[in-house]
Structures are given as structure tokens and as C-alpha cells.
Write a protein that holds these residues in place. Structure first.
Motif, PDB file in Angstrom:
ATOM      1  N   SER A  95       0.807  -1.218   0.000  1.00  0.00           N
ATOM      2  CA  SER A  95       0.000   0.000   0.000  1.00  0.00           C
ATOM      3  C   SER A  95       0.842   1.270   0.000  1.00  0.00           C
ATOM      4  CB  SER A  95      -0.917   0.021   1.230  1.00  0.00           C
ATOM      5  OG  SER A  95      -0.152  -0.019   2.410  1.00  0.00           O
ATOM      6  N   LYS A  96       2.153   1.129   0.222  1.00  0.00           N
ATOM      7  CA  LYS A  96       3.028   2.293   0.298  1.00  0.00           C
ATOM      8  C   LYS A  96       3.951   2.320  -0.905  1.00  0.00           C
ATOM      9  CE  LYS A  96       6.542   4.519   3.184  1.00  0.00           C
ATOM     10  NZ  LYS A  96       7.305   4.455   4.448  1.00  0.00           N
ATOM     11  N   PRO A  97       3.961   3.407  -1.655  1.00  0.00           N
ATOM     12  CA  PRO A  97       4.850   3.479  -2.820  1.00  0.00           C
ATOM     13  C   PRO A  97       6.310   3.621  -2.418  1.00  0.00           C
ATOM     14  CG  PRO A  97       3.758   5.582  -2.487  1.00  0.00           C
ATOM     15  CD  PRO A  97       3.161   4.632  -1.491  1.00  0.00           C
ATOM     16  N   PHE A  98       7.182   3.059  -3.245  1.00  0.00           N
ATOM     17  CA  PHE A  98       8.633   3.185  -3.068  1.00  0.00           C
ATOM     18  C   PHE A  98       9.090   2.728  -1.676  1.00  0.00           C
ATOM     19  CE2 PHE A  98       8.945   5.102  -7.073  1.00  0.00           C
ATOM     20  CZ  PHE A  98       8.075   6.175  -7.176  1.00  0.00           C
ATOM     21  N   ARG A  99       8.406   1.739  -1.098  1.00  0.00           N
ATOM     22  CA  ARG A  99       8.846   1.238   0.202  1.00  0.00           C
ATOM     23  C   ARG A  99      10.231   0.617   0.063  1.00  0.00           C
ATOM     24  NH1 ARG A  99       5.681  -0.183   4.741  1.00  0.00           N
ATOM     25  NH2 ARG A  99       3.808  -0.422   3.445  1.00  0.00           N
ATOM     26  N   ALA A 100      11.123   0.919   1.007  1.00  0.00           N
ATOM     27  CA  ALA A 100      12.504   0.440   0.902  1.00  0.00           C
ATOM     28  C   ALA A 100      12.623  -1.047   1.220  1.00  0.00           C
ATOM     29  CB  ALA A 100      13.405   1.250   1.817  1.00  0.00           C
ATOM     30  N   VAL A 101      11.833  -1.524   2.176  1.00  0.00           N
ATOM     31  CA  VAL A 101      11.943  -2.919   2.581  1.00  0.00           C
ATOM     32  C   VAL A 101      10.832  -3.726   1.921  1.00  0.00           C
ATOM     33  CG1 VAL A 101      13.023  -2.343   4.767  1.00  0.00           C
ATOM     34  CG2 VAL A 101      10.538  -2.579   4.643  1.00  0.00           C
ATOM     35  N   VAL A 102      11.069  -5.026   1.851  1.00  0.00           N
ATOM     36  CA  VAL A 102      10.059  -5.932   1.307  1.00  0.00           C
ATOM     37  C   VAL A 102       9.281  -6.555   2.454  1.00  0.00           C
ATOM     38  CG1 VAL A 102       9.694  -8.105   0.074  1.00  0.00           C
ATOM     39  CG2 VAL A 102      11.314  -6.421  -0.803  1.00  0.00           C
ATOM     40  N   LEU A 103       7.993  -6.461   2.400  1.00  0.00           N
ATOM     41  CA  LEU A 103       7.144  -7.053   3.426  1.00  0.00           C
ATOM     42  C   LEU A 103       6.907  -8.517   3.086  1.00  0.00           C
ATOM     43  CD1 LEU A 103       4.545  -4.160   3.623  1.00  0.00           C
ATOM     44  CD2 LEU A 103       6.654  -4.439   4.936  1.00  0.00           C
ATOM     45  N   THR A 104       6.984  -9.371   4.107  1.00  0.00           N
ATOM     46  CA  THR A 104       6.859 -10.806   3.858  1.00  0.00           C
ATOM     47  C   THR A 104       5.766 -11.470   4.681  1.00  0.00           C
ATOM     48  OG1 THR A 104       8.536 -11.320   5.509  1.00  0.00           O
ATOM     49  CG2 THR A 104       9.292 -10.999   3.238  1.00  0.00           C
ATOM     50  N   ARG A 105       4.995 -10.693   5.409  1.00  0.00           N
ATOM     51  CA  ARG A 105       3.928 -11.262   6.212  1.00  0.00           C
ATOM     52  C   ARG A 105       2.562 -10.894   5.636  1.00  0.00           C
ATOM     53  NH1 ARG A 105       5.748  -9.584  12.222  1.00  0.00           N
ATOM     54  NH2 ARG A 105       6.046  -7.598  11.165  1.00  0.00           N
ATOM     55  N   GLN A 106       1.659 -11.846   5.710  1.00  0.00           N
ATOM     56  CA  GLN A 106       0.341 -11.672   5.118  1.00  0.00           C
ATOM     57  C   GLN A 106      -0.342 -10.413   5.609  1.00  0.00           C
ATOM     58  OE1 GLN A 106      -2.252 -14.952   5.981  1.00  0.00           O
ATOM     59  NE2 GLN A 106      -4.085 -13.896   5.276  1.00  0.00           N
ATOM     60  N   GLY A 107      -0.285 -10.147   6.904  1.00  0.00           N
ATOM     61  CA  GLY A 107      -1.003  -9.026   7.483  1.00  0.00           C
ATOM     62  C   GLY A 107      -0.486  -7.660   7.070  1.00  0.00           C
ATOM     63  N   GLU A 108       0.657  -7.648   6.414  1.00  0.00           N
ATOM     64  CA  GLU A 108       1.266  -6.370   6.028  1.00  0.00           C
ATOM     65  C   GLU A 108       0.777  -5.882   4.676  1.00  0.00           C
ATOM     66  OE1 GLU A 108       5.301  -7.786   6.461  1.00  0.00           O
ATOM     67  OE2 GLU A 108       5.558  -6.639   8.319  1.00  0.00           O
ATOM     68  N   TYR A 109       0.028  -6.721   3.971  1.00  0.00           N
ATOM     69  CA  TYR A 109      -0.471  -6.350   2.641  1.00  0.00           C
ATOM     70  C   TYR A 109      -1.966  -6.059   2.706  1.00  0.00           C
ATOM     71  CZ  TYR A 109       3.908  -7.653   0.429  1.00  0.00           C
ATOM     72  OH  TYR A 109       5.221  -7.704   0.039  1.00  0.00           O
ATOM     73  N   ASP A 110      -2.353  -4.978   2.063  1.00  0.00           N
ATOM     74  CA  ASP A 110      -3.751  -4.546   2.100  1.00  0.00           C
ATOM     75  C   ASP A 110      -4.568  -5.018   0.907  1.00  0.00           C
ATOM     76  OD1 ASP A 110      -2.687  -1.373   3.438  1.00  0.00           O
ATOM     77  OD2 ASP A 110      -3.437  -3.145   4.491  1.00  0.00           O
ATOM     78  N   TYR A 111      -3.908  -5.344  -0.187  1.00  0.00           N
ATOM     79  CA  TYR A 111      -4.618  -5.674  -1.415  1.00  0.00           C
ATOM     80  C   TYR A 111      -4.257  -7.076  -1.879  1.00  0.00           C
ATOM     81  CZ  TYR A 111      -5.121  -0.627  -1.321  1.00  0.00           C
ATOM     82  OH  TYR A 111      -5.391   0.651  -0.932  1.00  0.00           O
ATOM     83  N   TRP A 112      -5.284  -7.859  -2.182  1.00  0.00           N
ATOM     84  CA  TRP A 112      -5.110  -9.260  -2.549  1.00  0.00           C
ATOM     85  C   TRP A 112      -5.977  -9.629  -3.739  1.00  0.00           C
ATOM     86  CZ3 TRP A 112      -1.718 -12.501  -0.044  1.00  0.00           C
ATOM     87  CH2 TRP A 112      -1.180 -12.022   1.154  1.00  0.00           C
ATOM     88  N   GLY A 113      -5.471 -10.575  -4.505  1.00  0.00           N
ATOM     89  CA  GLY A 113      -6.296 -11.177  -5.540  1.00  0.00           C
ATOM     90  C   GLY A 113      -7.098 -12.329  -4.961  1.00  0.00           C
ATOM     91  N   GLN A 114      -7.861 -12.985  -5.831  1.00  0.00           N
ATOM     92  CA  GLN A 114      -8.743 -14.061  -5.379  1.00  0.00           C
ATOM     93  C   GLN A 114      -8.021 -15.402  -5.307  1.00  0.00           C
ATOM     94  OE1 GLN A 114      -8.522 -13.071  -8.457  1.00  0.00           O
ATOM     95  NE2 GLN A 114      -8.399 -15.000  -9.623  1.00  0.00           N
ATOM     96  N   GLY A 115      -6.824 -15.469  -5.889  1.00  0.00           N
ATOM     97  CA  GLY A 115      -6.028 -16.687  -5.846  1.00  0.00           C
ATOM     98  C   GLY A 115      -6.226 -17.576  -7.061  1.00  0.00           C
ATOM     99  N   THR A 116      -5.223 -18.381  -7.335  1.00  0.00           N
ATOM    100  CA  THR A 116      -5.291 -19.364  -8.414  1.00  0.00           C
ATOM    101  C   THR A 116      -4.730 -20.683  -7.896  1.00  0.00           C
ATOM    102  OG1 THR A 116      -4.742 -19.809 -10.737  1.00  0.00           O
ATOM    103  CG2 THR A 116      -3.048 -18.684  -9.431  1.00  0.00           C
ATOM    104  N   GLN A 117      -5.438 -21.763  -8.158  1.00  0.00           N
ATOM    105  CA  GLN A 117      -5.066 -23.067  -7.615  1.00  0.00           C
ATOM    106  C   GLN A 117      -3.961 -23.704  -8.449  1.00  0.00           C
ATOM    107  OE1 GLN A 117      -6.410 -24.948  -4.824  1.00  0.00           O
ATOM    108  NE2 GLN A 117      -4.612 -26.221  -5.303  1.00  0.00           N
ATOM    109  N   VAL A 118      -2.937 -24.172  -7.757  1.00  0.00           N
ATOM    110  CA  VAL A 118      -1.868 -24.959  -8.377  1.00  0.00           C
ATOM    111  C   VAL A 118      -1.868 -26.327  -7.710  1.00  0.00           C
ATOM    112  CG1 VAL A 118       0.608 -25.212  -8.711  1.00  0.00           C
ATOM    113  CG2 VAL A 118      -0.472 -22.963  -8.976  1.00  0.00           C
TER     114      VAL A 118
END
Length: 126
Positions: A99-122
């Protein structure tokens, strides 16, 4: 608001490859980190890979060496190339947008992301 749509999942055999795509719309795409997560039945959603606005890439140890994440800002898409698939890679794969542009660090936890797709099954059969 951001809309994310994943595609490319399917049923494959062990050793096969798949290429997943995440199409984004709703805001300027190129300035945000996009990540892939996966969730297997009965397990928590886990980080797989991410690509920053500057095209820097990050991979989880579980799939490192077998996956490549890339982005095409002109098409507002992020792809995840997965090779040498294993049965334990079976999961629903989701893309997520920071949700933050040009963030320096990479977020790796689910709760840190605000926007999600519906998913695709593999599904990888042995």
C-alpha cells in the motif's frame, strides 16, 4: 483501490512448470512492491516471492532456485515462473500489493499487505 487478478494455475505433474500472472488495475502500478504468497490446505499463507518498484527481487527459501518473479509495468502485470514443481508446491497462490509506494523494505507477512487477488489453484501430482 487496487484490483488484482491471478491466472495461470492448473493441474500439473511433478517436474513440470507453470507461469502465474497477476494483473493489476486501479492505481499507478510501477511504484509499488508486488508479492506472491501461497496457502496449502490446513496451513498458513506463506510468502513466496516479491518484486519491488525498482525490479529488485526476493524469494522464500522454500522455492528459491525454482522460481523467477518479473514485472511488466507497461502491462501492469507481475509473473511468477515456477519450474521443477513438487507435490508440496500444491496450494492456492495469491498476489498481493503493497500500500506504500517506493517502500525500501520488502514485506513478507500476510497481514502487512492490504490488497489481494482471489487466488489461483496450483495442484502438482506425483
Amino acid at each position: 483501490q487496487v484490483q488484482l487478478v491471478e491466472s495461470g494455475g492448473g493441474l500439473v505433474q511433478a517436474g513440470d512448470s507453470l507461469r502465474l500472472s497477476c494483473a493489476a488495475s486501479g492505481r499507478t502500478f510501477s511504484i509499488y512492491t508486488i508479492a506472491w504468497f501461497r496457502q496449502a490446505p490446513g496451513k498458513e499463507r506463506e510468502f513466496v516471492a516479491a518484486i519491488k518498484w525498482n525490479h529488485s527481487t526476493y524469494y522464500a527459501d522454500s522455492m528459491k532456485g525454482r522460481i523467477t518473479i518479473s514485472r511488466d509495468n507497461a502491462k501492469n502485470t507481475v509473473s511468477l515462473q515456477m519450474n521443477s514443481l513438487k507435490p508440496e508446491d500444491t496450494a492456492v497462490y495469491y498476489c498481493a500489493a503493497d500500500s506504500k509506494p517506493f517502500r525500501a523494505v520488502v514485506l513478507t507477512r500476510q497481514g502487512e499487505y492490504d490488497y489481494w487477488g482471489q487466488g489461483t489453484q496450483v495442484t502438482v501430482s506425483s
